[in-house]
Motif scaffolding. Sequence first.
Motif, PDB file in Angstrom:
ATOM      1  N   ILE A 263      14.966   5.130   2.182  1.00  0.00           N
ATOM      2  CA  ILE A 263      14.436   5.847   1.021  1.00  0.00           C
ATOM      3  C   ILE A 263      13.409   4.984   0.295  1.00  0.00           C
ATOM      4  O   ILE A 263      12.335   5.459  -0.087  1.00  0.00           O
ATOM      5  N   VAL A 264      13.730   3.720   0.109  1.00  0.00           N
ATOM      6  CA  VAL A 264      12.772   2.807  -0.520  1.00  0.00           C
ATOM      7  C   VAL A 264      11.504   2.713   0.317  1.00  0.00           C
ATOM      8  O   VAL A 264      10.391   2.687  -0.215  1.00  0.00           O
ATOM      9  N   LEU A 265      11.658   2.704   1.633  1.00  0.00           N
ATOM     10  CA  LEU A 265      10.505   2.634   2.538  1.00  0.00           C
ATOM     11  C   LEU A 265       9.573   3.828   2.338  1.00  0.00           C
ATOM     12  O   LEU A 265       8.350   3.672   2.269  1.00  0.00           O
ATOM     13  N   VAL A 266      10.150   5.029   2.238  1.00  0.00           N
ATOM     14  CA  VAL A 266       9.331   6.231   2.054  1.00  0.00           C
ATOM     15  C   VAL A 266       8.601   6.178   0.716  1.00  0.00           C
ATOM     16  O   VAL A 266       7.425   6.546   0.614  1.00  0.00           O
ATOM     17  N   TYR A 267       9.285   5.725  -0.324  1.00  0.00           N
ATOM     18  CA  TYR A 267       8.630   5.607  -1.627  1.00  0.00           C
ATOM     19  C   TYR A 267       7.443   4.632  -1.559  1.00  0.00           C
ATOM     20  O   TYR A 267       6.402   4.855  -2.190  1.00  0.00           O
ATOM     21  N   LEU A 268       7.599   3.562  -0.803  1.00  0.00           N
ATOM     22  CA  LEU A 268       6.495   2.607  -0.662  1.00  0.00           C
ATOM     23  C   LEU A 268       5.333   3.225   0.113  1.00  0.00           C
ATOM     24  O   LEU A 268       4.166   2.930  -0.168  1.00  0.00           O
ATOM     25  N   PHE A 269       5.630   4.097   1.083  1.00  0.00           N
ATOM     26  CA  PHE A 269       4.570   4.820   1.776  1.00  0.00           C
ATOM     27  C   PHE A 269       3.820   5.737   0.807  1.00  0.00           C
ATOM     28  O   PHE A 269       2.602   5.917   0.913  1.00  0.00           O
ATOM     29  N   CYS A 270       4.550   6.342  -0.130  1.00  0.00           N
ATOM     30  CA  CYS A 270       3.908   7.194  -1.138  1.00  0.00           C
ATOM     31  C   CYS A 270       2.950   6.383  -2.000  1.00  0.00           C
ATOM     32  O   CYS A 270       1.837   6.832  -2.312  1.00  0.00           O
ATOM     33  N   VAL A 271       3.391   5.191  -2.393  1.00  0.00           N
ATOM     34  CA  VAL A 271       2.525   4.303  -3.177  1.00  0.00           C
ATOM     35  C   VAL A 271       1.282   3.940  -2.378  1.00  0.00           C
ATOM     36  O   VAL A 271       0.148   3.985  -2.884  1.00  0.00           O
ATOM     37  N   LEU A 272       1.472   3.583  -1.112  1.00  0.00           N
ATOM     38  CA  LEU A 272       0.348   3.197  -0.256  1.00  0.00           C
ATOM     39  C   LEU A 272      -0.619   4.362  -0.066  1.00  0.00           C
ATOM     40  O   LEU A 272      -1.844   4.170  -0.051  1.00  0.00           O
ATOM     41  N   ARG A 273      -0.078   5.576   0.055  1.00  0.00           N
ATOM     42  CA  ARG A 273      -0.943   6.754   0.248  1.00  0.00           C
ATOM     43  C   ARG A 273      -1.836   6.983  -0.969  1.00  0.00           C
ATOM     44  O   ARG A 273      -3.009   7.341  -0.832  1.00  0.00           O
ATOM     45  N   MET A 274      -1.279   6.768  -2.160  1.00  0.00           N
ATOM     46  CA  MET A 274      -2.075   6.936  -3.367  1.00  0.00           C
ATOM     47  C   MET A 274      -3.111   5.829  -3.520  1.00  0.00           C
ATOM     48  O   MET A 274      -4.209   6.051  -4.040  1.00  0.00           O
ATOM     49  N   LEU A 275      -2.773   4.628  -3.054  1.00  0.00           N
ATOM     50  CA  LEU A 275      -3.698   3.504  -3.186  1.00  0.00           C
ATOM     51  C   LEU A 275      -4.843   3.567  -2.182  1.00  0.00           C
ATOM     52  O   LEU A 275      -5.844   2.869  -2.344  1.00  0.00           O
ATOM     53  N   LEU A 276      -4.687   4.392  -1.141  1.00  0.00           N
ATOM     54  CA  LEU A 276      -5.728   4.520  -0.106  1.00  0.00           C
ATOM     55  C   LEU A 276      -6.188   5.968   0.035  1.00  0.00           C
ATOM     56  O   LEU A 276      -5.973   6.605   1.068  1.00  0.00           O
TER      57      LEU A 276
END
Length: 384
Positions: free
Chosen positions: A40-53
Motif C-alpha cells: 500500500i505504501v508502495l502504491v502511494y509512492l507511485f502516486c506521488v511520483l506520477r504527480m511529480l512527473l
Amino acid sequence: MKITFSSILMAVFWSGILVGIIYKLRKKFYFVKSFGIGCIVLVYLFCVLRMLLPIDFSFTQGIPVRGIFSDVYEVLFMTKYSFEKCSFIIGDVFLGIWLLGFVVLMLQFLYEYRKISRVLFSLPKRTDEQYMTALNKVYERKGKIRNVTILTNEEIVMPIGVGICKWKILLPDCEYTDQELYYILLHEYTHFLNGDLMIKMLTYVFCCIFWWNPIIYFLKKDLDRSMEMKCDLYITEKLTLNETAEYLETIVATLKSSGKRMNFPTLHGAVALANNKEDEIIERFQLVLKNRKNKEKNRKSTVVWAVMVFLVWCVSYWFVPLPSYEAPVEEIEDEPGSVAITPDNSYVIIKNGKYYWVVEGYPDEEITEKEAKELEYDGLEIRE
C-alpha cells in the motif's frame, strides 16, 4: 518530453484513481493480510511520483476531445484578456498563483525547520544508564547500529522521531519503566531504518508543490497512517504474543499520559509513536493482533504489486486528451469550388459489405473500414 496542461490533467486524474482504489483496498483486512501494508505504501509512492512527473513522452498519443474540455482550454490558454494596458492569458495567471503558493509554503517550511533546529540544539541529551541500556537493547534487536541522540522536553507530550541524517528521538520529560522505554525507542528506531522520515519529508515538499490539489492532502494523511501500521507490523512480526501485548500496552500508556494538545512547535517530516485519534489506534491494534503473515509470500506479493502498479503507471502516460475544434466554414470555403464537409452534407454508406464516403455534389468514394470509423468519430453518420 514536455509538460502541458493535458499532461498535468492526466497526472491529477491517474493519481486520484490510484489513491481512491488503494484507500478502499486498505480498508479490507484480507487485502492487507494477503499483500502486506508495504504494498500500500508502495502504491502511494507511485502516486506521488506520477504527480511529480506530469510529462508527455515521444510515445504519448493525443486523443482529440471536443466539448467542455476544449472550451475550458480555449478560455485558459487561447483567449487573451486585457486590463487597462496589459494583456494576459488566464492560464499564465493560474501558473503565477501556483508558483506563488509554492514559494510561500516552502519559505514557511524553511523558517519552521530552522526554528526547530535551534530548539533541538538547546534540548538536554539523555545519556543516563536506563536510556543507554534500552537503546543498546534496540540495537541488538535490529542488528543495525546507527547513532541516535535521545532528547527530552517537558512540552513534548508524545515520543517523536526526527532527522534525516542525524537521527534524534524526542521524549516527554517523565518517568518510564524499562519496558516502556525499550518499546518506544524500538518504534522510532524502526521508523528510521525503514526510511519513513525521508518519505514524510519528501511528501511534505510534494504537498507544497501541489498545494492546490485536494487529493494530495488525503494521500499524505493516509500514507502517514499506512507507514505507522507498517512500522507496527515490522516490529511485532518477530515478537512473541506476550511481547506484542507489552508493545501495545506501551502505546496505550503513552496515550494516557499525553494531553490533547502539543505545545512543542510543529515538526514537519517527524514520526510520532501515536496520536489521539481513536479510529486509527483501533485500526493499528486490530491489524497487529489479526495479522499472521507468511514472510516469503509477502515478498512475492510485493513483487507482483510492484510490477502491476508499474504497468499501470506506464499506461497512464500512453494517452492524453487534446482540445479539438471545428474549423469555421468561412475558412474552409475560401476558394471557388471548395466545400466544407459537415454531418449535414456528408455521410458514410455501406453497400455490399463495402464502405463509401458520400458528399453531396461529388461522386461516392470507396474507403476502408478504418477510414469509415475515423469519419464516424468526426461526427459523420454510417448508414446501411
